[in-house]
Design an enzyme around this catalytic site. Structure first.
Site, short mmCIF file in Angstrom:
data_model
loop_
_atom_site.label_atom_id
_atom_site.label_comp_id
_atom_site.label_asym_id
_atom_site.label_seq_id
_atom_site.Cartn_x
_atom_site.Cartn_y
_atom_site.Cartn_z
CG ASP A 77 -22.17 33.73 29.72
OD1 ASP A 77 -21.07 34.19 30.07
OD2 ASP A 77 -22.75 34.08 28.67
CG HIS B 188 -20.09 31.68 34.90
ND1 HIS B 188 -18.96 32.46 35.01
CD2 HIS B 188 -20.90 32.29 33.98
CE1 HIS B 188 -19.08 33.52 34.22
NE2 HIS B 188 -20.24 33.43 33.57
CG ASP C 272 -17.24 33.41 30.51
OD1 ASP C 272 -16.05 33.33 30.14
OD2 ASP C 272 -17.73 34.47 30.94
CG ASN D 246 -15.07 37.48 30.09
OD1 ASN D 246 -16.05 36.89 29.65
ND2 ASN D 246 -15.08 38.12 31.25
CG HIS D 247 -15.30 34.26 33.73
ND1 HIS D 247 -15.43 34.09 35.08
CD2 HIS D 247 -15.94 35.41 33.43
CE1 HIS D 247 -16.12 35.09 35.59
NE2 HIS D 247 -16.45 35.90 34.60
CG HIS E 299 -17.62 35.19 25.77
ND1 HIS E 299 -18.54 34.43 26.44
CD2 HIS E 299 -17.10 36.04 26.69
CE1 HIS E 299 -18.57 34.78 27.71
NE2 HIS E 299 -17.70 35.77 27.90
CG ASP F 161 -19.20 38.75 28.29
OD1 ASP F 161 -19.16 38.34 29.47
OD2 ASP F 161 -18.49 39.70 27.89
CG HIS G 285 -24.56 36.27 32.96
ND1 HIS G 285 -24.12 35.91 34.22
CD2 HIS G 285 -23.50 36.03 32.13
CE1 HIS G 285 -22.88 35.49 34.16
NE2 HIS G 285 -22.48 35.55 32.90
#
Length: 435
Positions: free
Chosen positions: A9, A11, A50, A85-86, A150, A181, A183
């Site tokens: 994650d 990002h 992610d 998923n992102h 994830h 996933d 956070h």
């Protein structure tokens, strides 16, 4: 002994609050993880999905990632990852590109051996497709095994994917499950198997108040061999949390009395060291002549990078509409119920406004819901709500408890996106179909 850093994650590329400085913060946090991995000479960095915030990262973000990963490759430390998923799983992914460049490896059902531990991968799978998974993994000879995945898993909070079912149906007895996933960092043990979320490396929403970091996971084969129950899963697995320095978030929670207002807010901001920080101000109470714009200006005066305001004060408006600013969404819901929207549209509307989806995830959650319906051929979900003789307005009406009034076709919640029916009950889909 096999020692890995478990992160996820990250990002990358997220311009939080439309700030280029915040975009750089996400890269800086990821770089710190890589620098720690090299300094500690770990056996691998395991990324649980992610890596990017957007499914289609820009060239600048791709090049920035290459710059971060190259020193890891030069140190001969493998970067092992799954898709979150992102990123989505419908087409070739960033991970496939980096694998061709020799900078990363995509984990799958075949597994990747590192020392005495084999790491398997399970990409994010949409909820509508999970019942077709068979959780079959290639058997590998190793002292320890770990699954990297994830998703939001039960029994963790907000989970909708049953981890106990995954472990029970898997043909491999996993010692650890390294997750992404959620956070929020957390660890549990399920029938001897350790399951852990590493948390995000930067705050992707104002609700993430805890310090950021990652997990250091050690697999000790000697400890497992010497244990009284040497074949028990989870033996010899040690998980510890390590924090990383990230940009300061200053959280200011205020409850204003009737006689308090702008000056009280200004004073509280002055009491904190907010220079170059993200300042999150939450206002409760009944008083105060102060607007969000005022609060943002106060933060700017003290040198804050960004000031965000959540105003929870209840203000009654004397008018014919009986509107309360304590719950403006209810007024919207009443109007939405009268519009005759399709099932898909109601689901999208709820996703945009519901409080349990982080701001950073709203767009991708909507895209995923729509894409799942299209991919599964459930185009009926996009049709306007059917006319109903018993419904004066000609549309489905949700009651106060969120349940749909009788329409003859469903008793599902009004704001739900219907799950597509399976066309072939005998069809079994392996994980490779989603990779």
């Amino acid at each position: 002994m096999t020692k890995v850093i478990h992160t996820g994650d990250t990002h990358l590329g997220y311009r939080q609050y439309h700030s280029p400085d915040r975009r750089q913060d996400f890269f800086d946090a990821f770089r710190r993880v890589v620098e720690d991995a090299i300094a500690d000479d770990v056996d691998a960095v395991v990324h649980a999905g992610d890596l990017y915030h957007d499914r289609t990262p820009g060239l600048e973000d791709l090049m920035g990632t290459i710059d971060v990963l190259r020193p890891l490759s030069e140190a001969d430390i493998p970067f092992l990852a799954v898709v979150g998923n992102h990123e989505g799983t419908r087409h070739a992914q960033w991970l496939d590109l980096f694998e061709r460049l020799g900078l990363a490896e995509r984990l799958d059902a075949d597994g990747r051996r590192v020392g005495d531990t084999v790491f398997y991968g399970l990409d994010h799978v949409p909820k509508s497709k999970r019942d077709r998974l068979d959780y079959e993994f290639a058997a590998r000879d190793a002292t320890h095994t770990a699954l990297v995945s994830h998703g939001l898993f039960q029994p963790f909070p907000h989970g909708d994917w049953d981890l106990e079912e995954v472990l029970a149906e898997s043909n491999v007895a996993f010692d650890a499950v390294l997750l992404g996933d959620d956070h929020t960092a957390d660890t549990v043990r399920l029938d001897g198997t350790w399951a852990t979320y590493c948390g995000s490396t930067e705050r992707a929403s104002a609700s993430e108040r805890d310090p950021r970091g990652y997990n250091v996971v050690e697999f000790d084969p000697e400890e497992k061999a010497n244990a009284d129950a040497g074949e028990e899963t989870g033996t010899g697995v040690h998980i510890r949390r390590r924090g990383i320095d990230t940009r300061d978030f200053v959280f200011i929670d205020l409850e204003l009395g009737e006689s308090e207002g702008a000056e009280r807010v200004r004073q509280r901001i002055r009491e904190e060291d907010v220079e170059d920080a993200v300042v999150v101000v939450t206002i409760d109470g009944e008083g105060g002549e102060v607007t969000p714009a005022d609060v943002e200006r106060f933060g700017d005066e003290q040198g804050a990078l960004v000031t965000r305001v959540t105003d929870r004060r209840e203000v009654d408006v004397e008018a014919d509409y009986e509107v309360s600013f304590a719950d403006p969404d209810e007024a919207v819901r009443e109007r939405v119920r009268d519009l005759g929207l399709s099932e898909a549209a109601r689901g999208i509307d709820d996703t945009v406004r519901q409080g349990d989806v982080a701001d950073s995830n709203v767009r991708d959650t909507v895209k995923e819901r729509v894409s799942d319906l299209v991919d599964d051929g459930d185009l009926a979900a996009f049709e306007a709500a059917a006319q109903d003789a018993g419904n004066e307005g000609g549309v489905e009406v949700a009651g106060d408890d969120g349940e749909r009034a009788e329409t003859g076709d469903s008793d599902a919640p009004a704001d739900a996106v219907s799950e597509p029916a399976e066309t072939d009950d005998a069809t079994t889909t392996t994980m490779e179909d989603y990779l």
